[in-house]
Design an enzyme around this catalytic site. Structure first.
Site, mmCIF file in Angstrom:
data_model
loop_
_atom_site.group_PDB
_atom_site.id
_atom_site.type_symbol
_atom_site.label_atom_id
_atom_site.label_comp_id
_atom_site.label_asym_id
_atom_site.label_seq_id
_atom_site.Cartn_x
_atom_site.Cartn_y
_atom_site.Cartn_z
ATOM 1 N N CYS A 15 0.839 -1.215 0.000
ATOM 2 C CA CYS A 15 0.000 0.000 0.000
ATOM 3 C C CYS A 15 0.870 1.260 0.000
ATOM 4 O O CYS A 15 0.479 2.292 -0.548
ATOM 5 C CB CYS A 15 -0.953 0.013 1.192
ATOM 6 S SG CYS A 15 -0.116 -0.123 2.788
ATOM 7 N N HIS B 36 -1.522 1.213 7.466
ATOM 8 C CA HIS B 36 -1.961 1.152 6.067
ATOM 9 C C HIS B 36 -1.845 2.548 5.464
ATOM 10 O O HIS B 36 -1.945 3.553 6.174
ATOM 11 C CB HIS B 36 -3.429 0.668 6.054
ATOM 12 C CG HIS B 36 -3.984 0.447 4.689
ATOM 13 N ND1 HIS B 36 -3.387 -0.366 3.757
ATOM 14 C CD2 HIS B 36 -5.105 0.946 4.094
ATOM 15 C CE1 HIS B 36 -4.110 -0.376 2.653
ATOM 16 N NE2 HIS B 36 -5.149 0.422 2.821
#
Length: 374
Positions: free
Chosen positions: A34, A318
């Site tokens: 990510c 994330h």
């Protein structure tokens, strides 16, 4: 290649307002990639950069024996996205991610990576590749024969840009520099003789220390604030030929076309013996005016992208990105692409509380200069 339900949902949301020729594609995650996807989405919607990279792709796609590198992989990926028949969907950046891991062992593990480190690594790799290609082109037989056929006077006087200590006098400037590079000037004033020593340095982004309940403007002021050098930190003044007390400050000499601001949210805490994420509330405005720059005073910028870190610590979490495209804000979370309202941007400022329930915090901000067309 898969067409996600989110893609058709986005098309319905935009309806007739879907920008002509634009593509909104999610990127597949290969296990903690990510950090890479969020940066790639921002760079794709950095229009001057995208256009230059697609030009590079067009000019080099038929070069038969060209070796694969990060630049060719990125150009190929951007070309894949821009040439899709569908307007939305998901693309796999597998070849690009494999190349990143091959080229830098830092990104080989499945551990949580830093999006800012990746952005720095990528831009510097692109510059190095462009410079190598330029040097190779200039030293090729075709280049040397064309230069020798030019006026003998030019050859007699040597190159117009002779190397200094084995280095090129003017640094090689690429289209990556055109987009992202600015110049800082580091001024030191001797408090005895008042002589000011200035040293210029280039930057692709500004890393700013942050404080609780602050703003980008106040962080920039702190970045340029005056620091006194005394005691064991005294400055060696060439004019006084001795160590002297001095005042030092950093100023932005030449603002870049695209201003990248990295908020230092991960800080080493001495008594804990580890890094900690600072969830501080730092307000970032949609429009930003850079004050006190040496050249182009009062340069105005508009926010067009944010890389957001989600999570409570530096070693897990994330990354997603928020991107403004054709006056619409979009939320890119790996394979998912959704529209968001600009009015919700404040939730990414951070929190005034020590242990916030919302851990989505703006980490890297991208501003485009309003003075230049993009």
């Amino acid at each position: 290649m898969v067409m996600g339900a989110t893609g058709s949902k986005l098309e319905k949301a935009l309806g007739e307002q879907f920008p002509e020729g634009e593509r909104y594609f999610g990127l597949e995650n290969f296990g903690n990639t990510c950090y890479c996807n969020s940066v790639l989405q921002v760079l794709y919607f950095c229009i001057p950069f995208r256009e230059q990279l697609l030009d590079y792709y067009e000019n080099n796609k038929n070069v038969g024996d060209a070796e694969e590198n990060l630049l060719t992989c990125l150009a190929d990926l951007f070309s894949q996205i821009s040439s899709q028949k569908k307007k939305t969907g998901v693309i796999s950046p597998r070849r690009f991610v494999q190349r990143v891991k091959k080229q830098n062992e830092l990104f080989r593990s499945y551990m949580h990576q830093d999006a800012h480190e990746f952005l720095n690594f990528l831009l510097n790799e692109l510059v190095d590749t462009l410079e190598r290609e330029s040097n190779a082109a200039n030293s090729s037989p075709e280049a040397s024969s064309s230069s020798s056929s030019s006026s003998s006077e030019k050859v007699a006087n040597g190159p117009s840009n002779p190397p200094v200590n084995g280095l090129r006098k003017d640094p090689f400037v690429t289209w990556v520099h055109d987009s992202f590079q600015g110049i800082l000037t580091n001024e030191t004033r001797c408090l005895r003789c008042e002589t000011v020593t200035a040293r210029d340095e280039t930057f692709f982004d500004l890393s700013l220390d942050i404080e609780q309940n602050s703003s980008i403007t106040s962080c920039l002021k702190n970045f340029s604030s005056t620091e006194t050098l005394n005691a064991e930190d005294k400055f060696f003044c060439d004019k006084c030929c001795s160590l002297q007390e001095a005042q030092k400050r950093m100023k932005i000499k030449k603002p870049p076309s695209i201003l990248v601001i990295h908020l230092k949210r991960f800080k080493y805490i001495e008594h804990l013996g580890r890094n900690k994420k600072l969830s501080y509330r730092v307000v970032f405005p949609m429009e930003l005016k850079l004050m006190n720059t040496v050249e182009d005073p009062d340069t105005e910028y508009s926010l067009f992208a944010v890389v957001v870190h989600i999570g409570t610590g530096p070693n897990h979490g994330h990354y997603v990105s928020l991107v403004k495209s054709h006056n619409h804000w979009l939320y890119f979370d790996d394979e998912t692409v959704e529209m968001i309202d600009e009015l919700t941007m404040h939730k990414y400022f951070g929190s005034s509380q020590e242990y916030p329930s919302n851990t989505e915090h703006g980490y890297i901000l991208f501003y485009e200069s309003l003075g230049k067309s993009s």
